[in-house]
Design a protein around this motif. Structure first.
Motif, PDB file in Angstrom:
ATOM      1  N   ASP A   5      10.464  -4.152  -6.128  1.00 27.37           N
ATOM      2  CA  ASP A   5       9.541  -5.014  -6.887  1.00 27.37           C
ATOM      3  C   ASP A   5       8.087  -4.625  -6.622  1.00 27.37           C
ATOM      4  N   LEU A   6       7.776  -4.343  -5.360  1.00 28.60           N
ATOM      5  CA  LEU A   6       6.415  -3.925  -5.017  1.00 28.60           C
ATOM      6  C   LEU A   6       6.076  -2.619  -5.713  1.00 28.60           C
ATOM      7  N   ASP A   7       7.030  -1.697  -5.709  1.00 32.07           N
ATOM      8  CA  ASP A   7       6.867  -0.409  -6.383  1.00 32.07           C
ATOM      9  C   ASP A   7       6.503  -0.615  -7.857  1.00 32.07           C
ATOM     10  N   ARG A   8       7.258  -1.519  -8.493  1.00 27.86           N
ATOM     11  CA  ARG A   8       7.053  -1.765  -9.924  1.00 27.86           C
ATOM     12  C   ARG A   8       5.691  -2.406 -10.180  1.00 27.86           C
ATOM     13  N   LYS A   9       5.323  -3.391  -9.362  1.00 28.90           N
ATOM     14  CA  LYS A   9       4.048  -4.075  -9.558  1.00 28.90           C
ATOM     15  C   LYS A   9       2.864  -3.135  -9.354  1.00 28.90           C
ATOM     16  N   ILE A  10       2.936  -2.263  -8.364  1.00 28.84           N
ATOM     17  CA  ILE A  10       1.860  -1.288  -8.134  1.00 28.84           C
ATOM     18  C   ILE A  10       1.733  -0.369  -9.338  1.00 28.84           C
ATOM     19  N   ARG A  11       2.859   0.142  -9.795  1.00 27.20           N
ATOM     20  CA  ARG A  11       2.852   1.071 -10.932  1.00 27.20           C
ATOM     21  C   ARG A  11       2.306   0.401 -12.188  1.00 27.20           C
ATOM     22  N   THR A  57      -2.137  -2.285   0.994  1.00 30.80           N
ATOM     23  CA  THR A  57      -3.239  -1.369   1.348  1.00 30.80           C
ATOM     24  C   THR A  57      -2.677  -0.049   1.872  1.00 30.80           C
ATOM     25  N   ASP A  58      -1.371   0.093   1.810  1.00 32.36           N
ATOM     26  CA  ASP A  58      -0.697   1.308   2.299  1.00 32.36           C
ATOM     27  C   ASP A  58      -0.796   2.396   1.233  1.00 32.36           C
ATOM     28  N   MET A  59      -1.624   3.407   1.487  1.00 37.02           N
ATOM     29  CA  MET A  59      -1.857   4.459   0.494  1.00 37.02           C
ATOM     30  C   MET A  59      -0.592   5.244   0.184  1.00 37.02           C
ATOM     31  N   GLU A  60       0.261   5.420   1.148  1.00 35.11           N
ATOM     32  CA  GLU A  60       1.501   6.179   0.911  1.00 35.11           C
ATOM     33  C   GLU A  60       2.394   5.437  -0.072  1.00 35.11           C
ATOM     34  N   VAL A  61       2.487   4.115   0.098  1.00 32.84           N
ATOM     35  CA  VAL A  61       3.290   3.302  -0.819  1.00 32.84           C
ATOM     36  C   VAL A  61       2.701   3.365  -2.233  1.00 32.84           C
ATOM     37  N   ILE A  62       1.377   3.311  -2.327  1.00 34.38           N
ATOM     38  CA  ILE A  62       0.709   3.358  -3.626  1.00 34.38           C
ATOM     39  C   ILE A  62       0.965   4.694  -4.324  1.00 34.38           C
ATOM     40  N   VAL A  63       0.812   5.802  -3.570  1.00 34.17           N
ATOM     41  CA  VAL A  63       1.001   7.134  -4.154  1.00 34.17           C
ATOM     42  C   VAL A  63       2.434   7.317  -4.635  1.00 34.17           C
ATOM     43  N   ASN A  64       3.372   6.901  -3.832  1.00 35.42           N
ATOM     44  CA  ASN A  64       4.789   7.072  -4.207  1.00 35.42           C
ATOM     45  C   ASN A  64       5.148   6.249  -5.439  1.00 35.42           C
ATOM     46  N   ILE A  66       3.032   5.363  -7.900  1.00 37.31           N
ATOM     47  CA  ILE A  66       2.376   5.933  -9.078  1.00 37.31           C
ATOM     48  C   ILE A  66       3.077   7.211  -9.538  1.00 37.31           C
ATOM     49  N   LYS A  67       3.632   7.942  -8.620  1.00 39.75           N
ATOM     50  CA  LYS A  67       4.310   9.201  -8.982  1.00 39.75           C
ATOM     51  C   LYS A  67       5.508   8.966  -9.895  1.00 39.75           C
ATOM     52  N   LYS A  68       6.010   7.740  -9.914  1.00 38.85           N
ATOM     53  CA  LYS A  68       7.162   7.420 -10.762  1.00 38.85           C
ATOM     54  C   LYS A  68       6.745   7.017 -12.174  1.00 38.85           C
ATOM     55  N   SER A  69       5.430   6.988 -12.426  1.00 37.24           N
ATOM     56  CA  SER A  69       4.926   6.581 -13.735  1.00 37.24           C
ATOM     57  C   SER A  69       4.970   7.741 -14.723  1.00 37.24           C
ATOM     58  N   VAL A  74      -0.560  12.195 -10.536  1.00 38.43           N
ATOM     59  CA  VAL A  74      -1.220  12.291  -9.239  1.00 38.43           C
ATOM     60  C   VAL A  74      -1.407  13.767  -8.888  1.00 38.43           C
ATOM     61  N   ASP A  75      -2.566  14.119  -8.357  1.00 38.45           N
ATOM     62  CA  ASP A  75      -2.808  15.528  -8.023  1.00 38.45           C
ATOM     63  C   ASP A  75      -1.940  15.965  -6.845  1.00 38.45           C
ATOM     64  N   SER A  76      -1.939  17.262  -6.589  1.00 37.68           N
ATOM     65  CA  SER A  76      -1.048  17.845  -5.581  1.00 37.68           C
ATOM     66  C   SER A  76      -1.315  17.322  -4.176  1.00 37.68           C
ATOM     67  N   GLU A  77      -2.539  16.877  -3.909  1.00 38.87           N
ATOM     68  CA  GLU A  77      -2.883  16.383  -2.575  1.00 38.87           C
ATOM     69  C   GLU A  77      -2.657  14.881  -2.439  1.00 38.87           C
ATOM     70  N   GLY A  78      -2.318  14.241  -3.544  1.00 40.61           N
ATOM     71  CA  GLY A  78      -2.058  12.811  -3.492  1.00 40.61           C
ATOM     72  C   GLY A  78      -3.300  11.969  -3.292  1.00 40.61           C
TER      73      GLY A  78
END
Length: 335
Positions: A5-11, A57-64, A66-69, A74-78
């Motif tokens: 659910d968090l993944d979906r809401k962020i995306r 506020t976890d950048m890793e969670v946010i990047v992961n 968004i990558k599913k969108s 997202v650029d190669s460096e995230g």
């Protein structure tokens, strides 16, 4: 909240930031996109937005997430994110937006998520904008944008939809264009009403002032070609004189004189009857009755409103009327 659910809401939140609905209207985000040759925006900036911070506020969670969108990249460096496609040339969001009125003002009951979930039953919601008062309090209304104009038109025709079954009244639903047109008419009606009220207030002030005087009606003036308002004014004594209306309704044989008190009126009337003024003609001077005075005053009010409604906020001048003075010398009103 589960990780999925968090993944979906962020995306969904980041997709909204870059959506056709939001990006054209978001000057700050558009400036960031424009400042990068490839249209990227730093993810740490996106993560700093209040709505994002309320999720994580976890950048890793946010990047992961968004990558599913499918609409974001997202650029190669995230560290950067951008839209996959460019913005359309034409903004159709207005035709796809529903104005909703009658929502609860309690944000626990009516917030972006609950309003979106409610209207998702009718079609795909792409954006919810809750409306607020100047002080920040919820107005109980919102703009809800769908991906289809037909959904909006269909909902705008319904009069029985309630946000909660326990609500006393159904929601007022209208297209955004209908809402804007209705508000425009309301503003025009209010301006008209305010103007009429202002005119009436000013007119009443003039009535009160004019009634606090004494009026002498004068007939039988025999003017020469050079006889003007100024000539008339110079032909009578100034004691107690407040106002001269000459020629009366363009009739050069008549005039009305306003005086401060009954004594001034009687003195002037006597001088006219005894031929002690320089006014030409066989003059007939008569004190106006209250009924004649009131009729004259109302005629003046009506004439000034009809002929000069837009002059100086209501058409009146402090202490008297401000009328159409095409022939200033002949029709001036002198204090």
């Amino acid at each position: 909240m589960s990780s999925s659910d968090l993944d979906r809401k962020i995306r969904e939140q980041v997709e909204f930031y870059f959506s056709d609905s939001n990006l054209p209207k978001d000057k700050f985000l558009r400036s960031l996109v424009a400042n990068n040759p490839e249209g990227y925006v730093e993810l740490k900036t996106i993560a700093s937005f209040n709505r994002m911070k309320s999720l994580t506020t976890d950048m890793e969670v946010i990047v992961n997430a968004i990558k599913k969108s499918s609409m974001l990249e997202v650029d190669s460096e995230g560290k950067l994110v951008r839209r996959v496609t460019t913005l359309p040339d034409t903004d159709t969001s207005g035709n796809r937006t529903l104005h909703v009125k009658g929502l609860p003002t309690d944000e626990q009951l009516a917030n972006i998520d609950t309003v979106k979930d409610f209207f998702n039953k009718f079609g795909q919601v792409t954006c919810v904008r809750l409306r607020r008062e100047k002080g920040g309090q919820p107005k109980g209304s919102a703009f809800v944008e769908f991906d289809s104009e037909s959904v909006v038109n269909d909902l705008a025709s319904k009069t029985d939809i309630k946000f909660n079954e326990s609500d006393e009244k159904p929601l007022l639903l209208e297209t955004k264009n209908q809402h804007l047109e209705r508000k425009k008419k309301e503003r025009e009606e209010k301006r008209k009403k305010d103007k009429e009220q202002k005119n009436e207030e000013e007119a009443q002030k003039v009535r009160d002032e004019m009634k606090n005087a004494f009026y002498l009606s004068l007939e039988g003036i025999e003017p020469t070609e050079t006889f003007t308002f100024n000539t008339f004014k110079q032909s009578i004594p100034k004691e107690g004189l407040k106002f001269v209306d000459y020629p009366l309704n363009d009739d050069k044989t008549k005039a009305i004189i306003r005086l401060e008190n009954s004594e001034s009126l009687e003195n002037l009337k006597k001088q006219i009857e005894e031929g002690k003024t320089q006014l030409p003609g066989k003059l007939v001077a008569k004190s106006m009755s209250d009924e004649e005075r009131d009729q004259y005053i109302e005629g003046q009010v009506k004439m000034r409103l009809e002929n000069n409604p837009n002059k100086r906020k209501g058409g009146f001048k402090k202490g008297g009327f401000k009328g159409n003075r095409n022939n200033n010398k002949k029709k001036s009103k002198q204090q």
